[in-house]
Design a protein around this motif. Structure first.
Motif, PDB file in Angstrom:
ATOM      1  N   ASN A 104      43.832  43.139 -19.094  1.00  0.00           N
ATOM      2  CA  ASN A 104      42.415  42.789 -18.990  1.00  0.00           C
ATOM      3  C   ASN A 104      42.187  41.294 -19.156  1.00  0.00           C
ATOM      4  OD1 ASN A 104      41.527  45.428 -18.572  1.00  0.00           O
ATOM      5  ND2 ASN A 104      41.424  45.865 -20.754  1.00  0.00           N
TER       6      ASN A 104
ATOM      7  N   HIS B 262      41.694  43.968  -9.735  1.00  0.00           N
ATOM      8  CA  HIS B 262      41.745  44.402 -11.134  1.00  0.00           C
ATOM      9  C   HIS B 262      40.977  45.709 -11.320  1.00  0.00           C
ATOM     10  CE1 HIS B 262      41.813  44.259 -15.494  1.00  0.00           C
ATOM     11  NE2 HIS B 262      40.503  44.336 -15.505  1.00  0.00           N
TER      12      HIS B 262
ATOM     13  N   GLU C 235      39.511  39.903  -8.729  1.00  0.00           N
ATOM     14  CA  GLU C 235      38.669  40.746  -9.574  1.00  0.00           C
ATOM     15  C   GLU C 235      38.553  42.151  -8.981  1.00  0.00           C
ATOM     16  OE1 GLU C 235      36.821  41.423 -13.067  1.00  0.00           O
ATOM     17  OE2 GLU C 235      37.720  39.511 -12.441  1.00  0.00           O
TER      18      GLU C 235
ATOM     19  N   MET D 240      39.668  35.310 -20.277  1.00  0.00           N
ATOM     20  CA  MET D 240      40.106  35.661 -18.927  1.00  0.00           C
ATOM     21  C   MET D 240      40.962  34.574 -18.286  1.00  0.00           C
ATOM     22  SD  MET D 240      36.755  37.474 -17.286  1.00  0.00           S
ATOM     23  CE  MET D 240      35.990  38.896 -18.082  1.00  0.00           C
TER      24      MET D 240
ATOM     25  N   ARG E 229      43.265  39.616 -16.060  1.00  0.00           N
ATOM     26  CA  ARG E 229      42.671  40.260 -14.888  1.00  0.00           C
ATOM     27  C   ARG E 229      43.748  40.624 -13.868  1.00  0.00           C
ATOM     28  NH1 ARG E 229      38.641  41.853 -17.321  1.00  0.00           N
ATOM     29  NH2 ARG E 229      37.392  42.205 -15.436  1.00  0.00           N
TER      30      ARG E 229
END
Length: 279
Positions: free
Chosen positions: A107, A80, A77, A40, A110
């Motif tokens: 992904n 996302h 987040e 991430m 994010r």
């Protein structure tokens, strides 16, 4: 990773008892927190905070005020989730697709889509989570107009975290948007620096975050021991800082990929004109 020599793709080994992993394709290994950091592109603190939130465990910090970076990370987040879960985010997905970004990149970094109003899902999720409008204003998630009304700071943008700051890229054409790139206040850092390991075969240096994402996809496809960073020369990271970081990593080769975009500016009447050739 996938592998042509292993039909079952068993290149990643996870030891649950020791809470460690190792990837035999790229050589990365470490703890579960390291896995979150690598996949991430988060700092260690961000990875631990993300893990606490995913598990629904009180990390002992909820009683105190969150830092601006933590609030921005939570907003990123939430954005996302909006991008991948809501049907009305299709224009943002179409834009990312037009830039060539695959689902793995979206992904891994994010990438999300910001709110267009204060009633947007990202802002509302933060307010429902106990944060106040004053908290969001302090962190740079929202702004306040001269009339005293709040509005989203990253209006109509694809967004992602860059270190402790947030980056937003407008999906609107230049004729409709005068500031396509937007950063929250705070220290900007070399983008993608966390993925670079010492003595890589090559490190690619590009100007912008989206350029770095494009090159990162190519590196992933070739599975070479390469890395890429965005130097963000116009966003607070100097050439000297970039050079010092590269020297500290001791790569075998550094490859600079310059932009070929013309430098443009807006006249008083709002039209965009070429002011000078690009690099």
């Amino acid at each position: 990773h996938t592998s042509s020599s292993n039909e079952r793709g068993e290149n990643l080994k996870v030891n649950n008892e020791k809470a460690v992993f190792r990837c035999f394709s790229c050589g990365k290994k470490g703890s579960f927190v390291d896995a979150i950091m690598f996949s991430m592109h988060k700092t260690q603190g961000q990875a631990i905070g993300w893990l606490w939130r995913e598990l629904g465990i009180d990390d002992g910090k909820s009683a105190g005020p969150l830092s601006n970076a933590e609030i921005l990370s939570r907003y990123a987040e939430a954005c996302h989730r909006t991008l991948v879960e809501r049907k009305d985010s299709q224009p943002y997905r179409d834009y990312l697709k037009s830039r060539g970004f695959d689902e793995m990149t979206i992904n891994a970094f994010r990438i999300g889509c910001s709110d267009s109003t204060m009633r947007g899902p990202g802002i509302q999720s933060l307010l429902r989570g106990g944060l106040t409008e004053a908290d969001l204003l302090r962190a740079g998630v929202i702004k306040k107009s001269r009339k005293g009304n709040y509005y989203p700071a990253f209006f109509n943008r694809v967004v992602m975290m860059n270190g402790k700051s947030m980056y937003g890229r407008s999906i609107r054409p230049k004729s409709e948007e005068t500031v396509p790139h937007l950063y929250s206040s705070g220290k900007n850092d070399l983008f993608n620096k966390a993925s670079i390991t010492e003595e890589m075969d090559a490190i690619f240096v590009v100007e912008s975050i989206f350029d770095a994402l494009t090159v990162d996809q190519y590196i992933r496809a070739t599975r070479m021991n390469w890395g890429v960073i965005a130097m963000l020369g116009t966003h607070g990271v100097s050439d000297e800082e970039t050079a010092q970081f590269l020297a500290s990593q001791k790569p075998k080769e550094v490859i600079v990929i310059p932009d070929n975009d013309p430098w443009v500016k807006s006249k008083n009447d709002g039209d965009w004109v070429v002011a000078a050739p690009g690099q």
